[in-house]
Design an enzyme around this catalytic site. Structure first.
Site, PDB file in Angstrom:
ATOM      1  N   SER A   1    -125.044 -31.736  10.903  1.00 52.59           N
ATOM      2  CA  SER A   1    -123.274 -30.756  11.260  1.00 52.59           C
ATOM      3  C   SER A   1    -123.800 -30.328  12.379  1.00 52.59           C
ATOM      4  CB  SER A   1    -123.658 -29.897  10.418  1.00 52.59           C
ATOM      5  OG  SER A   1    -123.227 -30.592   9.173  1.00 52.59           O
ATOM      6  N   ARG A   2    -124.697 -29.933  13.079  1.00 51.55           N
ATOM      7  CA  ARG A   2    -125.079 -29.171  14.360  1.00 51.55           C
ATOM      8  C   ARG A   2    -124.921 -30.432  15.680  1.00 51.55           C
ATOM      9  NH1 ARG A   2    -128.031 -24.862  13.907  1.00 51.55           N
ATOM     10  NH2 ARG A   2    -128.449 -24.340  11.986  1.00 51.55           N
TER      11      ARG A   2
ATOM     12  N   LYS B   1    -133.992 -34.916   6.137  1.00 46.65           N
ATOM     13  CA  LYS B   1    -134.628 -34.423   7.664  1.00 46.65           C
ATOM     14  C   LYS B   1    -134.112 -32.957   7.363  1.00 46.65           C
ATOM     15  CE  LYS B   1    -130.644 -32.703   9.802  1.00 46.65           C
ATOM     16  NZ  LYS B   1    -130.752 -31.736  10.087  1.00 46.65           N
TER      17      LYS B   1
ATOM     18  N   HIS C   1    -124.860 -36.482   4.334  1.00 43.92           N
ATOM     19  CA  HIS C   1    -124.023 -35.597   2.851  1.00 43.92           C
ATOM     20  C   HIS C   1    -123.349 -37.187   1.802  1.00 43.92           C
ATOM     21  CE1 HIS C   1    -123.487 -32.311   5.559  1.00 43.92           C
ATOM     22  NE2 HIS C   1    -124.521 -31.727   5.011  1.00 43.92           N
TER      23      HIS C   1
ATOM     24  N   ALA D   1    -119.780 -29.106   6.592  1.00 47.50           N
ATOM     25  CA  ALA D   1    -119.149 -30.322   7.940  1.00 47.50           C
ATOM     26  C   ALA D   1    -119.769 -32.022   7.763  1.00 47.50           C
ATOM     27  CB  ALA D   1    -120.045 -29.953   8.809  1.00 47.50           C
TER      28      ALA D   1
ATOM     29  N   GLN E   1    -129.558 -17.692   5.718  1.00 49.21           N
ATOM     30  CA  GLN E   1    -131.005 -18.491   6.745  1.00 49.21           C
ATOM     31  C   GLN E   1    -130.495 -18.559   7.886  1.00 49.21           C
ATOM     32  OE1 GLN E   1    -129.001 -22.048   4.260  1.00 49.21           O
ATOM     33  NE2 GLN E   1    -129.499 -22.768   5.371  1.00 49.21           N
TER      34      GLN E   1
ATOM     35  N   MET F   1    -123.645 -26.757   2.966  1.00 44.73           N
ATOM     36  CA  MET F   1    -122.972 -26.001   3.903  1.00 44.73           C
ATOM     37  C   MET F   1    -121.654 -26.291   4.801  1.00 44.73           C
ATOM     38  SD  MET F   1    -125.997 -23.111   5.632  1.00 44.73           S
ATOM     39  CE  MET F   1    -126.361 -23.898   6.886  1.00 44.73           C
TER      40      MET F   1
HETATM   41  O1  PAF Z   1    -129.838 -28.061   3.563  1.00 40.12           O
HETATM   42  C1  PAF Z   1    -128.824 -26.959   3.771  1.00 40.12           C
HETATM   43  O2  PAF Z   1    -127.291 -27.862   4.295  1.00 40.12           O
HETATM   44  C2  PAF Z   1    -128.880 -25.711   3.174  1.00 40.12           C
HETATM   45  O3  PAF Z   1    -130.058 -25.464   3.662  1.00 40.12           O
HETATM   46  C3  PAF Z   1    -128.568 -25.782   1.968  1.00 40.12           C
HETATM   47  C4  PAF Z   1    -129.856 -26.201   1.181  1.00 40.12           C
HETATM   48  C5  PAF Z   1    -127.119 -26.254   1.066  1.00 40.12           C
HETATM   49  C6  PAF Z   1    -128.568 -24.149   1.358  1.00 40.12           C
HETATM   50  O4  PAF Z   1    -127.779 -23.572   2.179  1.00 40.12           O
END
Ligand code: PAF
Length: 251
Positions: A184-185, A147, A35, A30, A59, A28
């Protein structure tokens, strides 16, 4: 790095890569070191790596949380370029949700526990968007951080349930020096809360019972959503200020 925002065009482009193995890292945005470790793993294990960036509204059970989720595509592109990612897929909401979210993937048991008990519809949104993304990218392997262990398990279960031709690969949680899991939070935490946040993994990793961890976190000023040990893993979710943090550790 080629960038696509149209699912049809992304799918068409990748359909020419049939003889090569595609690794996929859905995000998502950030982007942080967590990542980057997934992306490096994908690059090492596949011929082509696709990263997606899409802040998936379905979500988020809380519209405020969706609005304040960090969003900086230009910065993320600057992070991805030097890593030699082949494709960035950053779809437009209306094109990805061409059905207006009439069709959904629902898991009926584990998705109702832990984070699912607190965030209604959260895993429905996650599973639905991941199904859409996997169908567009058609990867050989897809990478998810531990995580979000519950998310990883549910996605793995979905892929098995629907006999999908993709391997779901977990990757260990990457932590800051003080133990806080990268997320990211974390960017949303105030300076003081950021310092305090390290208590969360410290207590999760401690030998104390779930109940003791819960009350110590509350004493430290955390709002505890849940602390629960399941199948040899302790899961936790807390709120600090207005920021929700989740983590889990092997027991
Ligand atoms: O973990 C995330 O960043 C999100 O939940 C994902 C898997 C990209 C789905 O939007």
């Amino acid at each position: 790095m080629k960038i696509f925002s149209n699912p049809g065009e992304m799918k068409h482009e990748l359909s020419h890569c049939k003889d090569r193995e595609i690794g996929f890292v859905p995000t998502m945005g950030a982007l942080h070191k967590g990542h980057i470790s997934l992306i490096k793993k994908s690059i090492a294990e596949n011929d082509i790596t696709v990263v997606s960036i899409f802040v998936n509204a379905t979500q988020f059970n809380d519209p405020e949380d969706f609005k304040k989720y960090p969003n900086n595509l230009d910065n993320d592109i600057n992070i991805l370029e030097p890593l030699n990612v082949n494709y960035l897929f950053a779809p437009e909401h209306n094109l990805l949700y061409n059905d207006n979210y009439l069709y959904r993937i629902i898991e009926t048991t584990f998705s109702k526990e832990l984070c699912g008990a607190q965030r209604e519809g959260h895993f429905e949104g996650v599973l639905t968007v991941v199904m859409k993304l996997l169908n567009i990218v058609n990867p050989r392997r897809a990478y998810f951080g531990e995580k979000d262990f519950q998310q990883y398990k549910l996605i793995k279960g979905m892929v098995e349930a629907f006999h999908m031709n993709v391997e779901i690969i977990p990757s260990p949680t990457i932590r800051e020096n003080d133990g806080l899991a990268l997320s990211s939070r974390n960017l949303l935490l105030s300076g003081e809360d950021r310092k305090k946040a390290a208590k969360f993994p410290e207590l999760l990793m401690s030998g104390q019972s779930d109940k003791e961890v819960n009350s110590q976190l509350e004493e430290e000023g955390f709002k505890v959503n849940y602390i629960k040990t399941l199948n040899g893993r302790r899961f936790g979710a807390v709120t600090l200020g207005k920021v929700r943090l989740i983590d889990n550790v092997k027991k």
